[in-house]
Design a protein around this motif. Structure first.
Motif, mmCIF file in Angstrom:
data_model
loop_
_atom_site.group_PDB
_atom_site.id
_atom_site.type_symbol
_atom_site.label_atom_id
_atom_site.label_comp_id
_atom_site.label_asym_id
_atom_site.label_seq_id
_atom_site.Cartn_x
_atom_site.Cartn_y
_atom_site.Cartn_z
ATOM 1 N N ILE A 86 0.823 -1.208 0.000
ATOM 2 C CA ILE A 86 0.000 0.000 0.000
ATOM 3 C C ILE A 86 0.858 1.259 0.000
ATOM 4 N N PHE A 87 2.050 1.169 0.593
ATOM 5 C CA PHE A 87 2.911 2.344 0.752
ATOM 6 C C PHE A 87 3.882 2.548 -0.411
ATOM 7 N N VAL A 88 3.804 1.719 -1.435
ATOM 8 C CA VAL A 88 4.717 1.863 -2.580
ATOM 9 C C VAL A 88 4.626 3.250 -3.223
ATOM 10 N N PRO A 89 3.420 3.774 -3.524
ATOM 11 C CA PRO A 89 3.361 5.122 -4.117
ATOM 12 C C PRO A 89 4.002 6.188 -3.234
ATOM 13 N N LEU A 90 3.840 6.075 -1.914
ATOM 14 C CA LEU A 90 4.441 7.045 -0.997
ATOM 15 C C LEU A 90 5.964 6.971 -1.038
ATOM 16 N N ALA A 91 6.498 5.747 -1.123
ATOM 17 C CA ALA A 91 7.953 5.580 -1.181
ATOM 18 C C ALA A 91 8.532 6.178 -2.452
ATOM 19 N N CYS A 92 7.730 6.225 -3.503
ATOM 20 C CA CYS A 92 8.187 6.829 -4.761
ATOM 21 C C CYS A 92 8.117 8.355 -4.714
ATOM 22 N N VAL A 93 7.245 8.885 -3.854
ATOM 23 C CA VAL A 93 7.114 10.337 -3.721
ATOM 24 C C VAL A 93 8.246 10.908 -2.872
ATOM 25 N N ALA A 94 8.557 10.249 -1.762
ATOM 26 C CA ALA A 94 9.570 10.758 -0.832
ATOM 27 C C ALA A 94 10.379 9.607 -0.266
ATOM 28 N N SER A 95 11.694 9.771 -0.231
ATOM 29 C CA SER A 95 12.586 8.702 0.211
ATOM 30 C C SER A 95 12.375 8.339 1.671
ATOM 31 N N ASP A 96 11.862 9.270 2.484
ATOM 32 C CA ASP A 96 11.658 8.974 3.905
ATOM 33 C C ASP A 96 10.664 7.835 4.123
#
Length: 365
Positions: A277-287
């Protein structure tokens, strides 16, 4: 760097020690020295400032309240920040060492992979690492009690405790859905959320402004990420997931597999599935990538079990095919760990993470 050469020497020596538990203990003892006596890295002085700030009785902020009270208690008994860091390092590495010994028949192998990725960055992002370690212990409880209600409550308690230390661990609350993943529609929902997240990728900053402050957006989302970084993040996450998926699929074709390992691989596969679920977030910001270090660590443990699991079992596949499959999993995991170390740690943070770890040590220098 003498400290780095000493680490390499200890890795080589412990590799040939027959008793791998003792070898692992020696290795972790040195990691503790590197961690507990470190100073001057990217986050050290910020943590030191926060530690003194939280000693002020009039200061209060709800976010990360658990960590703040730990600092207050430590201040009250007269500990310096360096001494507090020693306690943190003991808890973090103690939990890591315990979980490895309990879940892996080859603890040295798991420790070696952990050193490659993500020990270096863990010595800097201490609060996040402490929080994640508590969540990992919660997963161990869930696995140990064979996914029953006692294990579920223990896992939930650890996730809440970890969330009070670092707010990012609130994301791990999705693990409370683990029992529901037996139902197919849940996996369909997860796939839909991931796809929807990528559709909203370009508008993510606008959406974030509706639920959080501009300061938080600047803190976590203002770092630019390249196309190469995004592609590797996607590859890194999905390849780790594929390894667990493949292991789970192959293990089902082996007779008389230990029940504990079946539970372990089942839980890790479901954890990896939920974290997609968090894959898109990881692509937006490295944190946001740090949230996947938990599943990576658990993947190390699963793969380390493969040889022992397949060695004395009745196999549908030929022995050669099984050995090649195990070799592929172990080799690919090692390569991913090395590349991840370079892309996520060594390349961007050589001067602020890697060099200080091996040059700034109160005990070794």
């Amino acid at each position: 760097m003498k400290t780095l050469l000493l680490l390499i020497g200890i890795i080589i020596v412990t590799r040939i020690i027959p008793n791998k538990k003792i070898a692992c203990a020696i290795l972790f003892s040195y990691l503790w020295i590197l961690f507990a006596y470190s100073y001057g890295n990217a986050d050290y002085y910020n943590y030191e400032y926060q530690y003194s700030l939280y000693a002020n009785p009039g200061y209060f902020e709800f976010r990360n309240i658990g960590f703040k009270y730990l600092c207050k208690i430590s201040n009250c008994i007269g500990l310096t920040y360096q001494q507090f860091l020693m306690i943190e390092a003991t808890v973090i590495l103690g939990i890591t060492f315990f979980v490895i010994l309990r879940l892996s028949p080859y603890p040295w192998e798991v420790t070696f992979l952990y050193i490659i990725y993500s020990f270096f960055i863990d010595t800097v992002q201490v609060r996040n690492c402490l929080s994640r370690s508590i969540v990992i212990f919660g997963l161990y409880i869930y696995i140990h009690y064979k996914k029953n209600i006692k294990g579920y409550l223990g896992m939930g308690s650890c996730i809440i405790l970890g969330s009070l230390i670092h707010v990012s661990s609130f994301g791990y609350l999705i693990f409370l859905l683990l029992p529901l993943l037996e139902r197919k529609y849940v996996k369909i929902w997860i796939s839909g959320i991931v796809i929807f997240g990528f559709i909203l990728y370009k508008n993510f900053f606008g959406i974030a402004s509706l639920v959080t402050t501009s300061s938080n957006i600047n803190e976590y989302l203002s770092k630019n990420v390249s196309i190469f970084y995004i592609l590797f993040v996607i590859f890194y996450i999905f390849w780790n997931y594929y390894i667990i998926y493949l292991c789970n699929k192959k293990i089902k074709r082996i007779e008389n597999v230990n029940e504990s390992f079946l539970i372990l691989i089942d839980v890790v596969l479901k954890v990896s599935t939920l974290l997609l679920i968090f894959v898109p977030l990881a692509c937006v910001a490295s944190d946001f990538l740090r949230i996947f270090r938990l599943s990576t660590f658990m993947t190390y443990i699963v793969v380390s079990n493969l040889h022992n699991t397949c060695k004395k079992r009745t196999l549908i596949y030929s022995k050669k095919i099984v050995n090649n499959w195990i070799l592929l999993c172990r080799t690919s995991l090692l390569l991913i760990a090395i590349i991840s170390n370079y892309i996520f740690i060594t390349s961007p943070y050589m001067n602020t993470v890697v060099i200080p770890l091996f040059e700034n040590n109160l005990l070794l220098h």
